[in-house]
Design a protein around this motif. Structure first.
Motif, PDB file in Angstrom:
ATOM      1  N   GLN A  49       0.841  -1.210   0.000  1.00 57.85           N
ATOM      2  CA  GLN A  49       0.000   0.000   0.000  1.00 57.85           C
ATOM      3  C   GLN A  49       0.868   1.248   0.000  1.00 57.85           C
ATOM      4  O   GLN A  49       0.559   2.248  -0.646  1.00 57.85           O
ATOM      5  N   LYS A 115      -5.020  -1.209  -1.640  1.00 56.82           N
ATOM      6  CA  LYS A 115      -5.316   0.216  -1.466  1.00 56.82           C
ATOM      7  C   LYS A 115      -4.077   1.077  -1.702  1.00 56.82           C
ATOM      8  O   LYS A 115      -2.966   0.574  -1.749  1.00 56.82           O
ATOM      9  N   SER A 214      -9.407   1.019  14.265  1.00 59.17           N
ATOM     10  CA  SER A 214      -8.266   0.580  13.455  1.00 59.17           C
ATOM     11  C   SER A 214      -7.995  -0.900  13.723  1.00 59.17           C
ATOM     12  O   SER A 214      -7.385  -1.254  14.724  1.00 59.17           O
ATOM     13  N   LYS A 226       4.453  -1.250  13.443  1.00 60.26           N
ATOM     14  CA  LYS A 226       4.090   0.136  13.775  1.00 60.26           C
ATOM     15  C   LYS A 226       4.628   0.429  15.171  1.00 60.26           C
ATOM     16  O   LYS A 226       4.590  -0.444  16.045  1.00 60.26           O
TER      17      LYS A 226
END
Ligand code: FAQ
Length: 323
Positions: A49, A115, A214, A226
């Motif tokens: 992405q 995406k 999320s 992350k």
């Protein structure tokens, strides 16, 4: 699954323990290391992405290459757009180290199975948008991506180091462009304000849905892909950007924006999350145009891929004869 190592054969539970241990001790996972299938899938998803975003992200700015107001501005913009192509390529390479196939990833982008960032579905209406993209969009990208330099997967983290250095130049060129415009005519100042009004909320949405909505954050944080949640990074971006807006003399279009002494952060309004959902699901102002352009570029490039494959086959045949 079992894996043979210098220490002997390890079963799944031991491999998992070894992997968890490395994550806990902040050691990098490298492509040949054992990793849980979910970790690999999440990385391919996020890196692909990200790569697609860099490639589609060339389009809004490319729109102004032929209309830049001076040779200097054109050369700067051209360099920036070329950097973005480079970022896409590093990132596709990082995804390939996980076993992904680049041609398949491109296919998934143009058939809407994967995406790209919502931000690139908004139009660039004036040259001030080029400055504001550098200031806000690259500014948000830096906030989000500097922590990714410490991501647990080696090739992704290393790609991010170089990308962040270049994003930093991009952010500065945008800010410098805007500084020049706000020192110009009243009309130029209005253009900067208008572009700021249009890009502010979409920039906040780049960080993703709020933490409560999320689905991926918790697991990605546990795997140290992350390092911060979407909301933490959004707050960091707002705190960083408000003084920059003051220095430029523009107003950020949010009546709820004010310093909170107790929290030592700026409070800010709620982005329109239904807009983010709409844009992600394909119904933003420029989604159809962006994908149509990407599809056309891919088709126009078929002869280059064919020529490269024919050249590689000829070379391989020649080498076979020489052997
Ligand atoms: N747009 O559970 P989360 C740039 C999707 S590069 C579209 O929070 P996650 C350089 C998300 O993928 C900009 N989709 O997901 C440049 C997920 O869908 P999925 C790109 C979004 O992954 C500057 C679902 O919603 N940067 O700007 C967006 O934990 C100027 C649920 O979301 C990166 O890709 C969105 N805004 O967190 C170039 C950075 N937000 O896959 C040209 C790396 C969320 O489950 C000019 N990526 N979604 O179907 C990340 O840090 C993360 O992937 C997030 C999303 C933070 C984007």
């Amino acid at each position: 699954m079992t894996m043979t190592t210098t220490a002997g054969r390890l079963d799944d539970a031991e491999l998992q323990r070894h992997f968890d241990d490395r994550i806990t001790h902040d050691q990098r996972i490298e492509p040949r290391d054992w990793m849980p299938e979910g970790y690999r899938r999440t990385l391919v998803r996020q890196i692909a992405q990200h790569a697609h975003s860099e490639i589609i992200g060339m389009q809004p700015e490319g729109n102004w290459l032929g209309r830049a107001p001076s040779l200097r501005r054109k050369a700067i913009l051209l360099a920036k757009v070329q950097d973005e192509a480079g970022h896409g390529l590093y990132l596709y390479s990082a995804a390939e180290t996980l076993g992904a196939d680049r041609a398949e990833l491109t296919d998934k982008l143009i058939t809407r199975q994967q995406k790209y960032s919502s931000i690139f579905n908004y139009p660039t209406l004036t040259f001030a948008d080029i400055g504001v993209i550098g200031w806000l969009v690259d500014g948000a990208a830096i906030c989000n991506q500097v922590p990714l330099c410490r991501s647990s997967f080696g090739p992704y983290a290393r790609a991010m180091v170089r990308i962040c250095k270049e994003e930093s130049f991009h952010q500065r060129q945008g800010y410098e462009l805007l500084m020049t415009m706000v020192r110009g005519t009243a009309e130029q100042r209005e253009m900067v304000q208008d572009a700021t009004n249009r890009w502010w909320w979409p920039s906040l949405m780049m960080f993703g849905p709020p933490d409560g909505d999320s689905p991926n954050t918790q697991q990605s944080m546990a795997w140290r892909i992350k390092r911060h949640t979407n909301d933490e990074l959004r707050q960091r971006f707002v705190d960083m950007t408000v003084p920059q807006a003051e220095a430029l003399g523009v107003t950020l279009p949010d009546p709820a924006l004010r310093w909170n002494q107790e929290r030592e952060h700026y409070d800010f309004g709620e982005p329109d999350w239904s807009e983010l959902k709409r844009v992600i699901s394909g119904d933003g102002p420029c989604n159809a145009e962006r994908l149509a352009r990407r599809r056309a570029a891919h088709e126009e490039g078929q002869w280059v891929r064919d020529a490269a494959a024919a050249h590689a086959a000829k070379r391989a045949a020649r080498e076979e004869v020489m052997r």
